[in-house]
Structures are given as C-alpha cells and as structure tokens.
Design an enzyme around this catalytic site. Sequence first.
Site, PDB file in Angstrom:
ATOM      1  N   HIS A   2      26.756  64.466  30.219  1.00 20.31           N
ATOM      2  CA  HIS A   2      26.154  63.133  30.224  1.00 20.31           C
ATOM      3  C   HIS A   2      24.665  63.208  30.592  1.00 20.31           C
ATOM      4  O   HIS A   2      24.311  63.166  31.768  1.00 20.31           O
ATOM      5  CB  HIS A   2      26.886  62.246  31.227  1.00 20.31           C
TER       6      HIS A   2
ATOM      7  N   GLY B 212      29.127  50.843  35.792  1.00 17.39           N
ATOM      8  CA  GLY B 212      30.581  51.011  35.859  1.00 17.39           C
ATOM      9  C   GLY B 212      31.097  50.944  37.283  1.00 17.39           C
ATOM     10  O   GLY B 212      32.132  50.319  37.550  1.00 17.39           O
TER      11      GLY B 212
ATOM     12  N   HIS C 241      24.640  58.336  26.593  1.00 14.86           N
ATOM     13  CA  HIS C 241      25.493  58.290  27.786  1.00 14.86           C
ATOM     14  C   HIS C 241      26.245  59.601  27.992  1.00 14.86           C
ATOM     15  O   HIS C 241      26.155  60.213  29.054  1.00 14.86           O
ATOM     16  CB  HIS C 241      26.498  57.128  27.694  1.00 14.86           C
TER      17      HIS C 241
ATOM     18  N   GLU D 167      43.789  47.579  49.749  1.00 15.28           N
ATOM     19  CA  GLU D 167      44.438  48.888  49.868  1.00 15.28           C
ATOM     20  C   GLU D 167      43.570  50.005  49.286  1.00 15.28           C
ATOM     21  O   GLU D 167      43.425  51.085  49.869  1.00 15.28           O
ATOM     22  CB  GLU D 167      45.807  48.874  49.165  1.00 15.28           C
TER      23      GLU D 167
ATOM     24  N   PHE E  41      52.718  49.395  47.773  1.00 13.74           N
ATOM     25  CA  PHE E  41      51.320  49.178  47.401  1.00 13.74           C
ATOM     26  C   PHE E  41      50.496  50.468  47.406  1.00 13.74           C
ATOM     27  O   PHE E  41      49.281  50.435  47.220  1.00 13.74           O
ATOM     28  CB  PHE E  41      50.700  48.088  48.270  1.00 13.74           C
TER      29      PHE E  41
ATOM     30  N   HIS F   2      58.842  44.294  46.360  1.00 13.39           N
ATOM     31  CA  HIS F   2      58.395  45.018  47.551  1.00 13.39           C
ATOM     32  C   HIS F   2      59.168  46.309  47.793  1.00 13.39           C
ATOM     33  O   HIS F   2      58.820  47.068  48.700  1.00 13.39           O
ATOM     34  CB  HIS F   2      58.523  44.114  48.778  1.00 13.39           C
TER      35      HIS F   2
END
Length: 662
Positions: A30, A158, A262, A407, A433, A469
């Site tokens: 890049h 980004g 890029h 999280e 999670f 959950h």
Amino acid sequence: MSLDPARLAPMANAIRALSMDAVQAANSGHPGMPMGMADVATVLWSKYLKFDASAPDWADRDRFVLSAGHGSMLIYSLLYLSGYKSPTIEDIANFRQLGSVCAGHPENFLVDGIECTTGPLGQGLAMAVGMAIAERHLNAVYGDELVDHRTWVVAGDGCLMEGVNHEAIGLAGHLRLGRLKVLWDSNNITIDGSTDLSTSEDIPARYRASGWHVVECDGHDFADIDRALAEAAAHDASPVLVACHTVIGKGAPNKQGTSGVHGAALGADEVAAVRTELGWTSEPFVVPDEVLADWRTTGKRGAETHRQWHTRLDGSGKAADFRARMAGELPDDDGLEAYIAGLLAEPKTVATRKASEMALEVLTANIPAMIGGSADLTGSNNTKTKATTPLTGDDYAGRYLYYGIREFGMACAMNGMALHGGVVPYGGTFLIFSDYCRNAVRLSALQQTRAIYVFTHDSIGLGEDGPTHQPVEQLMSLRLIPNLNVFRPCDTIETAECWALALADKDTPSVLALSRQNLPQLRTDAGMLSAKGAYRLRAAKAARKVILIATGSEVEVAVATADALEADGIGADVISMPCMELFESQPQAYKADLLPDVPPEQLLRVSIEAGVTLGWDRYTMTNGLRIGLDRFGASAPAEDLYAKFGITAEAIVPQIKAKIGS
Ligand SMILES: Cc1ncc(C[n+]2csc(CCOP(=O)(O)OP(=O)(O)O)c2C)c(N)n1
Ligand SMILES: [Mg+2]
C-alpha cells in the site's frame, strides 16, 4: 530543533521513495498512505515524538501507533531512517517476503519499535486508548519524573469509520486522556473510491461531541503541520484529533488522489514519474547521505532526555520496583497458596464467577499491576474487588475501569494496556458477547499480550435469559484461536489455579469461562493440577470401562454419572479438563495415561460439555460419546434446561450402557 522545509522535504521524500520502491519490488502493498502521510510523519518525528532510536524499550518513550496498518511502509521507513537497529534496508527491500521483519502489516513481535500489531482497522486507535490509560495510571503511581509520555496515532478514514472507533473515542473522551493524540489521514479515499460513496459524517463534530479537542491542518504544508502538532501537544485537558488534510499517494503525478494508489504497486512508469516529480535521483533503497544524516540526527534527538530519565529513575528509590513492573514481573507471593489451603479446609459451593471474585480479592490485594474492569456487567462478572477502586478522569490511580457497554473497545484497550506494560489488565463481559470483541481477543493472541478475559454466564446454565444470552458455540470457537488459553474451571480451587496460570504466562492471553450457577467444590487436594490442562479428578473403583471427560459446570455432572455407573459395577474415571490448550502441551506419556489408546468396546470415552460437540471427537475418538448442545438453548431455569437437553447423569448413563453393551 527548528524546522527547515528545505531539509524536511527530502526527509519526507525518502519515506515516499522507500515506500513506493518496496511495494514495487514486492508487487504488493500500500504506497498511498505512507506517501500521503510522509510530511506529517516527518514533522512529528523530527520535533514532537519523544523517542531514542537506540532504545526502543525506553519505558517513558512516546508511543507511536500506526492504526492504518496497511500503510506499514510508513513505520518501516521511519524506523530504518531514524536509526533503529531493525528493520534494516535489506528487510525493507524484502518487504512482504518470507523472513523479512517488514511483514505486510506491522507486527509488534517482529520489530521492537512497533508498539502493536495493526491492520484490522480501528483497533490500533482503540489500543492506543489503552496505552494512554496505562500511561496516566503509571504516572499517578510513579509521578511525572518517571512516567510522562504521549501516545500518537496515525489513523485513516477506515479507522474512524469502524464501529469500534465510537467505543474507543467515547471512553477516551470520558477519561479525558489528554496525552492521546490522533493524527487522522483525511484523504477522502478508501478502497472503493471517494469517501462520498459511503459517508456524510461530520467527523470533527462527532469527536467534539465525545469530549475531544479538534485541530486541522494542511497535511502537506510543513509550517501548518507544525502549528497543528504544537497545539495538539500543548492541549492536555482532553484527547486531541488532528485532522490532516492530505492527498493519498502524494508525489505520484498521475495517480495521487485516487483509490488506485491505495493498495497496489504504482508500476514502473509511475515510479519513474514520481522520481522526476520529486527530483529523487537515487536508486531504489538508496537514501542520499545528507538526507539519511538528517534522519539519524532526528533518531538521536531524544538520547539526552532518555539519559536524564535514567538518572532520575536511578535516584528515585523506585528503580527496582519500576523495572520489575515494566518487565511484567509479579510479586513472589500472590497470596493464592494460603487462599487455596483455606478452601481445602473449608470447602465452598459457589458459582465459579464468585470463585473468581474470591481469588481476585486475594490477587488484586497482592498484585498492584492488576487493573480490572467490566463492560457494564460488574455485578454479574464479579470483577470488582476492594483493592480496585475506580480509575476515572479525576483519579487515574484507581484500578477499576467502568468500560461501559463497549466490549470491543474494552478488549482493545486491554491489549493496549498490556502492550504498554506496567499493568496487567483483566476485563469482563458475558461469554456470549465475546463475539463482539472476538477480533481483539484474536489480536491479544497474535500480539502475545497478557490480557485476561473474564467471560461469565458460560452456558445454558445461565438459565432464564434464554438463547440470546446462552453461549453454545463460543467456548469451542475460542479454542480455535492459536496462542489463547481457554480455561473453564469446575470449582473454587480450579478457578484459583486458572487465575494463577493466566497471570503466570506473560505471552499468552487467557479466557476464564465461568458459571453463573453454583457448583460444588470437587477438589480435595492442592497441587496446581490445572497446570496440566486436564487431570484425573477421580479414578474408577470398579473395573474401568469408561472415561468421562468434562469441563466447568459439567464436571459435577460427570461425577454424578460416574457414581451411577460405579453403583452398577461399571468403573469410570472422571477427567476434569479446565484447559485443552495446556493439556495438548503435555508429554505424550501423560496424555496416554489419562486417555489410553484402547478400543471403545473396552474403554469408552465420553465428553460432557454444555456446548457444541464439534471438536470433542479429538478426545472421545469417532466411536466415543459426545454429550453437549448442538442447537440453541431456551429460556427456563437452569436445572430444567439441563434436563431438557439431556445433560444429566440420568440421561447420560443409559447412553453409556447402550454403547458398552452392558
Ligand atoms: C476491519 C477491516 N476491514 C477491512 C479491511 C480492509 N481494508 C484495508 S485498508 C481499507 C481501506 C481503508 O481506507 P483508509 O483508512 O481511508 O485508508 P487509505 O485508503 O486512505 O490508505 C480496507 C477496507 C481491514 N484491513 N480491516
Ligand atoms: Mg483514506
């Protein structure tokens, strides 16, 4: 150092030349980002960044994080040019080739001057938040004399677009991390083309609304960059975003400003055109002596500051403590041995999340480096202890972070803290999670950070909250990540042992999967048995026909199953397997003793874990029996769910008998 544009321009062009030539040689990489940010980076390194190229591990250096990791040639160029031992010019010439430390993306484990592994967009900036937290905390503990540095980040469009950016800047703004400075490569280009294709966000307004100070500059005007960085450096009341307006691929006359630069080599014609445009006459990978000399002077700029810092450290009376802290060493006595002895004398039936809290009370009282936290589930994850008072914008000496419902941001911050050094982060959420922060857990493993994840409510055993959950696939899927120890302890003693093991391994992150529901204390002896990953908790009394292998809350089920089998004269071993990864690393003889290579008709292997059965055939063999849950759970009290899904001795015993024909 005064900034003379006549000297800065060739210094920046050296970055451009190395970047385009390395990408051209590799025909991969890049060039756009390093060429676009060359001017900003040159001013930052020449005047503002506190570093000493001869001492990449200087504890009080500024941290430089290239969050836009695809632009890795920027950091390789900066490190080489300013005189770090690594990378060498040969490494750069071998960019992206096997064996070169100049890998596709910057890897902290390959080059000392690289603070963290980046490439997954957004995470570098989010890790920098953790570095800035660690810096302020250690400053509160050791004072300005020893800890007083900044964290500089180069982030692209980004990095700012990723969802984790919202979590990270919200946390940083709330904690008023004034030592954090983000240089945004605002070039309005991403891979697909103009940022107009996908966003109309007012980014400065979003940052201001999150409590940040925003500065703007023309990223190709040295004087303007200098002005903006001076303002950024001086502003310590809140984190700072410097919006650097740049042209991607600056210097490539026909391609700059387009997404074409890029992520692809410029091609021979354009490389030649850049040489003409910049007046750069050197061959590839050759930097003119006077330009290199200017860079090397820059690399030594911090040497005197570094020397003075050492003098202060040596005279502080805290040198030994500080060095041990930064080296990640822990106190000899963490208090766990006495705590475990107490449990053996007086067994406790508690959830392993509670057992974890009990162990943490002891550990955090004895290990000042531990910084806990939770993503808004403190009372459920049981992560807060008496010793860990809140770390806030008003009191950085605290050791407990209220991460909020973030999280991913939490896990990234934990990585940053661990990489900064001097602190050992642990943080909690529900196991379900873990998927929200999974890529940061993966980066913990890749980067070899000692981040400790406290993932509670680890099965259908959480009960009434239901299938949204209840983790089913999470446990086994975390085991897929290399260099991650996934612990699932079965009782108070194993939980304490797993904590000790997690803390002892400086280069491997850990997950502690912990139950919501109470579990009996099954262990009756000390001896750190969890260190082997799996061990025989109970040996068969009758002639052995069955080996039951279980983890966490299902070890209790395995013991009940063994009792029922033994009552019918069928001998059954119970193996508790709190950590598959550690078991895999045991000598073959140990593994063969626990799991002898005998046909199932003679010795049936049965796994019991309240999660997907995929993967358990590694231990049960194809002909074994795998008890688990290959579907989503349901909403009901835990006991009813175990009964419904057949994870009980009553349901398992007949299946075993059928298999062994008894
Ligand atoms: C999480 C993540 N998603 C996707 C990618 C693939 N990717 C690499 S660079 C890039 C575009 C980034 O745009 P920007 O940050 O503006 O960089 P620039 O093109 O300006 O160099 C993408 C989508 C990635 N590395 N990480
Ligand atoms: Mg961009």
